[in-house]
Design a protein around this motif. Structure first.
Motif, PDB file in Angstrom:
ATOM      1  N   ASP A 159       1.559  -1.290  -7.210  1.00 40.32           N
ATOM      2  CA  ASP A 159       1.504  -1.667  -8.617  1.00 40.32           C
ATOM      3  C   ASP A 159       0.655  -0.676  -9.410  1.00 40.32           C
ATOM      4  O   ASP A 159       1.040  -0.246 -10.501  1.00 40.32           O
ATOM      5  CB  ASP A 159       0.968  -3.084  -8.763  1.00 40.32           C
ATOM      6  CG  ASP A 159       1.018  -3.568 -10.192  1.00 40.32           C
ATOM      7  OD1 ASP A 159       2.131  -3.603 -10.764  1.00 40.32           O
ATOM      8  OD2 ASP A 159      -0.045  -3.907 -10.738  1.00 40.32           O
ATOM      9  N   ALA A 160      -0.485  -0.282  -8.861  1.00 37.51           N
ATOM     10  CA  ALA A 160      -1.364   0.674  -9.549  1.00 37.51           C
ATOM     11  C   ALA A 160      -0.690   2.031  -9.695  1.00 37.51           C
ATOM     12  O   ALA A 160      -0.815   2.689 -10.735  1.00 37.51           O
ATOM     13  CB  ALA A 160      -2.679   0.809  -8.792  1.00 37.51           C
ATOM     14  N   GLN A 201      -3.355   3.703  -2.426  1.00 41.10           N
ATOM     15  CA  GLN A 201      -3.371   2.867  -3.619  1.00 41.10           C
ATOM     16  C   GLN A 201      -2.384   1.721  -3.444  1.00 41.10           C
ATOM     17  O   GLN A 201      -1.480   1.776  -2.622  1.00 41.10           O
ATOM     18  CB  GLN A 201      -2.941   3.680  -4.851  1.00 41.10           C
ATOM     19  CG  GLN A 201      -3.819   4.847  -5.178  1.00 41.10           C
ATOM     20  CD  GLN A 201      -5.184   4.446  -5.670  1.00 41.10           C
ATOM     21  OE1 GLN A 201      -5.327   3.442  -6.366  1.00 41.10           O
ATOM     22  NE2 GLN A 201      -6.195   5.217  -5.317  1.00 41.10           N
ATOM     23  N   ASN A 202      -2.524   0.722  -4.284  1.00 46.20           N
ATOM     24  CA  ASN A 202      -1.569  -0.375  -4.357  1.00 46.20           C
ATOM     25  C   ASN A 202      -0.343   0.124  -5.119  1.00 46.20           C
ATOM     26  O   ASN A 202      -0.477   0.859  -6.103  1.00 46.20           O
ATOM     27  CB  ASN A 202      -2.227  -1.551  -5.088  1.00 46.20           C
ATOM     28  CG  ASN A 202      -1.299  -2.714  -5.253  1.00 46.20           C
ATOM     29  OD1 ASN A 202      -0.469  -2.733  -6.159  1.00 46.20           O
ATOM     30  ND2 ASN A 202      -1.436  -3.687  -4.363  1.00 46.20           N
ATOM     31  N   TRP A 213       9.855  -1.500 -11.853  1.00 43.08           N
ATOM     32  CA  TRP A 213       8.510  -2.076 -11.771  1.00 43.08           C
ATOM     33  C   TRP A 213       8.514  -3.515 -12.289  1.00 43.08           C
ATOM     34  O   TRP A 213       7.973  -4.412 -11.661  1.00 43.08           O
ATOM     35  CB  TRP A 213       7.541  -1.199 -12.551  1.00 43.08           C
ATOM     36  CG  TRP A 213       6.165  -1.734 -12.643  1.00 43.08           C
ATOM     37  CD1 TRP A 213       5.272  -1.930 -11.622  1.00 43.08           C
ATOM     38  CD2 TRP A 213       5.486  -2.142 -13.830  1.00 43.08           C
ATOM     39  NE1 TRP A 213       4.091  -2.431 -12.118  1.00 43.08           N
ATOM     40  CE2 TRP A 213       4.200  -2.570 -13.470  1.00 43.08           C
ATOM     41  CE3 TRP A 213       5.844  -2.177 -15.173  1.00 43.08           C
ATOM     42  CZ2 TRP A 213       3.269  -3.026 -14.400  1.00 43.08           C
ATOM     43  CZ3 TRP A 213       4.926  -2.620 -16.103  1.00 43.08           C
ATOM     44  CH2 TRP A 213       3.656  -3.045 -15.701  1.00 43.08           C
ATOM     45  N   ARG A 256       2.058   1.699 -12.448  1.00 35.06           N
ATOM     46  CA  ARG A 256       1.445   1.610 -13.784  1.00 35.06           C
ATOM     47  C   ARG A 256       0.873   2.956 -14.226  1.00 35.06           C
ATOM     48  O   ARG A 256       1.013   3.345 -15.387  1.00 35.06           O
ATOM     49  CB  ARG A 256       0.364   0.535 -13.819  1.00 35.06           C
ATOM     50  CG  ARG A 256       0.941  -0.876 -13.866  1.00 35.06           C
ATOM     51  CD  ARG A 256      -0.121  -1.963 -14.007  1.00 35.06           C
ATOM     52  NE  ARG A 256      -0.914  -2.071 -12.791  1.00 35.06           N
ATOM     53  CZ  ARG A 256      -2.236  -1.842 -12.714  1.00 35.06           C
ATOM     54  NH1 ARG A 256      -2.916  -1.515 -13.782  1.00 35.06           N
ATOM     55  NH2 ARG A 256      -2.869  -1.960 -11.569  1.00 35.06           N
ATOM     56  N   ALA A 257       0.242   3.686 -13.319  1.00 36.62           N
ATOM     57  CA  ALA A 257      -0.351   4.980 -13.667  1.00 36.62           C
ATOM     58  C   ALA A 257       0.718   5.995 -14.080  1.00 36.62           C
ATOM     59  O   ALA A 257       0.548   6.713 -15.071  1.00 36.62           O
ATOM     60  CB  ALA A 257      -1.159   5.522 -12.489  1.00 36.62           C
ATOM     61  N   ARG A 297       7.651  -6.278  -9.478  1.00 39.15           N
ATOM     62  CA  ARG A 297       6.205  -6.498  -9.367  1.00 39.15           C
ATOM     63  C   ARG A 297       5.844  -7.903  -8.935  1.00 39.15           C
ATOM     64  O   ARG A 297       4.829  -8.106  -8.297  1.00 39.15           O
ATOM     65  CB  ARG A 297       5.463  -6.089 -10.625  1.00 39.15           C
ATOM     66  CG  ARG A 297       5.763  -6.913 -11.835  1.00 39.15           C
ATOM     67  CD  ARG A 297       4.996  -6.392 -13.012  1.00 39.15           C
ATOM     68  NE  ARG A 297       5.475  -7.067 -14.199  1.00 39.15           N
ATOM     69  CZ  ARG A 297       5.133  -6.733 -15.406  1.00 39.15           C
ATOM     70  NH1 ARG A 297       4.318  -5.737 -15.598  1.00 39.15           N
ATOM     71  NH2 ARG A 297       5.589  -7.386 -16.431  1.00 39.15           N
ATOM     72  N   ASP A 351       0.828  -1.211   0.000  1.00 38.29           N
ATOM     73  CA  ASP A 351       0.000   0.000   0.000  1.00 38.29           C
ATOM     74  C   ASP A 351       0.857   1.253   0.000  1.00 38.29           C
ATOM     75  O   ASP A 351       1.890   1.319   0.656  1.00 38.29           O
ATOM     76  CB  ASP A 351      -0.912   0.039   1.227  1.00 38.29           C
ATOM     77  CG  ASP A 351      -1.990  -1.028   1.183  1.00 38.29           C
ATOM     78  OD1 ASP A 351      -2.495  -1.305   0.080  1.00 38.29           O
ATOM     79  OD2 ASP A 351      -2.307  -1.577   2.237  1.00 38.29           O
ATOM     80  N   ARG A 388       2.160   4.886 -17.518  1.00 36.96           N
ATOM     81  CA  ARG A 388       1.188   5.180 -18.593  1.00 36.96           C
ATOM     82  C   ARG A 388       1.109   6.669 -18.881  1.00 36.96           C
ATOM     83  O   ARG A 388       1.023   7.091 -20.036  1.00 36.96           O
ATOM     84  CB  ARG A 388      -0.191   4.651 -18.221  1.00 36.96           C
ATOM     85  CG  ARG A 388      -0.390   3.201 -18.554  1.00 36.96           C
ATOM     86  CD  ARG A 388      -1.860   2.808 -18.526  1.00 36.96           C
ATOM     87  NE  ARG A 388      -2.530   3.256 -17.317  1.00 36.96           N
ATOM     88  CZ  ARG A 388      -2.881   2.471 -16.303  1.00 36.96           C
ATOM     89  NH1 ARG A 388      -2.635   1.195 -16.352  1.00 36.96           N
ATOM     90  NH2 ARG A 388      -3.485   2.971 -15.254  1.00 36.96           N
TER      91      ARG A 388
END
Length: 122
Positions: free
Chosen positions: A64-65, A61-62, A106, A68-69, A110, A35, A72
């Protein structure tokens, strides 16, 4: 990107700051397990203490999220503007090195987040 990379590789707390002179926006990241708590402050001056700032956003948030955000987002900026136009728009070179460092961290870490908890893998 560097702050998120540092979280991925194991740091539990880090910050990033964007100057919008004279205002500054400070991102504080705190990680526990998978987290991440993110807090965005607006400060009158970049040298001001967190306590003088106004919290304008926060979330949990996690990791990983979050990674990734951010990846991206910068991939999209590179696609939309191109790396050469990025400098014209923001006055800095596109942070390709930082983006690739984040992407690499990442990818390498991950799998760590998906590992089940055991006494030897807390």
């Amino acid at each position: 990107m560097t702050a998120v990379t540092r979280l991925i590789v194991g740091e539990t707390e880090c910050r990033a700051q964007f100057e919008a002179e004279p205002t500054a926006f400070r991102w504080s990241f705190y990680r526990e397990g998978t987290d991440v708590w993110i807090r965005l402050l607006q400060l009158a001056r970049g040298s001001d203490h967190d306590n003088t700032g106004t919290e304008i956003w926060s979330t949990q948030q996690n990791i990983d999220a979050v990674a990734r955000a951010v990846i991206r987002c910068f991939d999209e900026v590179a696609r939309e503007y191109g790396e050469s136009a990025y400098r014209g728009k923001w006055g800095e070179h596109f942070p390709r090195t930082e983006l690739e460092a984040l992407r690499t961290a990442w990818r390498e870490h991950r799998g760590d987040w998906a590992a089940p908890w055991t006494p030897s893998n807390p």
